[in-house]
Design an enzyme around this catalytic site. Structure first.
Site, short mmCIF file in Angstrom:
data_model
loop_
_atom_site.label_atom_id
_atom_site.label_comp_id
_atom_site.label_asym_id
_atom_site.label_seq_id
_atom_site.Cartn_x
_atom_site.Cartn_y
_atom_site.Cartn_z
N GLY A 62 0.83 -1.20 0.00
CA GLY A 62 0.00 0.00 0.00
C GLY A 62 0.86 1.24 0.00
O GLY A 62 2.09 1.16 -0.16
N GLU A 78 -1.12 1.04 -6.92
CA GLU A 78 -0.40 0.11 -6.04
C GLU A 78 -0.51 -1.32 -6.55
O GLU A 78 0.47 -2.08 -6.51
CB GLU A 78 -0.96 0.21 -4.62
CG GLU A 78 -0.62 1.51 -3.89
CD GLU A 78 0.85 1.60 -3.52
OE1 GLU A 78 1.53 0.56 -3.52
OE2 GLU A 78 1.31 2.73 -3.24
N GLU A 82 2.72 -3.64 -7.67
CA GLU A 82 3.06 -4.86 -6.94
C GLU A 82 2.89 -6.13 -7.77
O GLU A 82 3.59 -7.12 -7.54
CB GLU A 82 2.20 -4.97 -5.67
CG GLU A 82 2.40 -3.84 -4.67
CD GLU A 82 3.80 -3.84 -4.08
OE1 GLU A 82 4.51 -4.85 -4.20
OE2 GLU A 82 4.19 -2.82 -3.48
N PRO A 100 -6.86 6.11 15.99
CA PRO A 100 -5.86 7.19 16.10
C PRO A 100 -4.43 6.70 16.25
O PRO A 100 -3.50 7.37 15.78
CB PRO A 100 -6.31 7.96 17.35
CG PRO A 100 -7.78 7.67 17.46
CD PRO A 100 -7.95 6.27 16.96
N GLU A 131 11.52 -6.95 0.33
CA GLU A 131 11.16 -8.28 -0.15
C GLU A 131 9.65 -8.31 -0.37
O GLU A 131 8.89 -7.61 0.31
CB GLU A 131 11.56 -9.34 0.89
CG GLU A 131 11.41 -10.78 0.45
CD GLU A 131 11.88 -11.76 1.51
OE1 GLU A 131 11.69 -12.97 1.33
OE2 GLU A 131 12.42 -11.29 2.54
#
Length: 249
Positions: A62, A78, A82, A100, A131
């Site tokens: 992400g 993303e 990937e 939070p 990795e």
């Protein structure tokens, strides 16, 4: 019409004196639960973080949403970075995570996405990871492996449950397969994702009696014990009747 075109004169006067720094900063990220079936196991793509915080820990892929990106655009970017997939993968928004203290850097709200992809080549780590690897989800359950970074264990669990549930009433199981495929191939996807064995003849009957689930190609595959008909994904988005998930044994 753009957002600016809809602003009134009062809106513009207000914005001229508006101070965004009057509020604590909040960042937005996307995290991806990328699931696939490899070697008969349900697997998730994980990256080993190459920088603090949580350097060396495994995490979901992400990143931060760019200032001019929509959430979906950031998630697609993303996914492409990937997996190399630009099209052909099913991806949907999973949930939003905003505790939070979930990120030690600052207040970070993450919008998680679930992606279902066919088996892909071994991934290569991106610039912010040391990795990347597909890990069987069974190896990550029950405290058998170190916890993932941030709150990614919770996000992963939510993603797996969403995938298992959606296989009951959608045709998304076919997303895990390259076309064409056999009914046996499809049954093994269900068995792998659900983690339960299925009766082969009953499964075949249910699949072929569900309109629009799969479509025959008219071709057959030699199996060594005969010939198996080949199918492609059907056009239906929702299965009726649904394929209820058997209880785990």
């Amino acid at each position: 019409m753009t957002v600016d075109d809809r602003l009134t004169g009062e809106d513009r006067d207000f914005l001229a004196s508006y101070d965004p720094h009057a509020f604590p900063p909040v960042a937005v990220t996307v995290d991806l639960v990328i699931l696939t079936v490899r070697d008969g196991q349900l697997c998730v793509l994980l990256i080993r973080r190459g920088a603090p915080p949580h350097r060396g820990s495994w995490a979901l892929p992400g990143g931060f949403v760019g200032p001019r990106e929509t959430l979906d655009e950031a998630a697609r970017r993303e996914l492409a970075e990937e997996t190399g997939l630009v099209t052909g993968a099913h991806m949907e928004q999973l949930a939003t995570y905003g505790d939070p203290a979930r990120d030690p850097r600052m207040r970070v709200v993450s919008v998680a996405y679930l992606a279902l992809v066919p088996d892909l080549p071994t991934p290569v780590a991106g610039t912010d990871a040391s990795e990347a690897r597909y890990r069987p989800v069974a190896d990550l359950a029950g405290g058998a492996a170190p916890a993932l970074a941030f709150d990614h264990d919770r996000i992963l669990a939510d993603g797996i449950e969403r995938a298992r549930a959606k296989l009951e009433y959608t045709g998304l199981a076919t997303t895990f397969l390259d076309e064409p495929f056999t009914i046996s191939d499809l049954r093994r996807v269900y068995e792998t994702v659900w983690g339960v064995p299925l009766h082969a003849a009953n499964f075949r009957r249910k699949v072929l009696s569900t309109p629009g689930f799969v479509e025959p190609t008219g071709e057959k595959l030699a199996t060594g014990r005969g010939w198996a008909e080949l199918y492609r994904r059907g056009a239906t988005a929702h299965l009726h009747p649904a394929l209820p998930r058997p209880p785990a044994t």
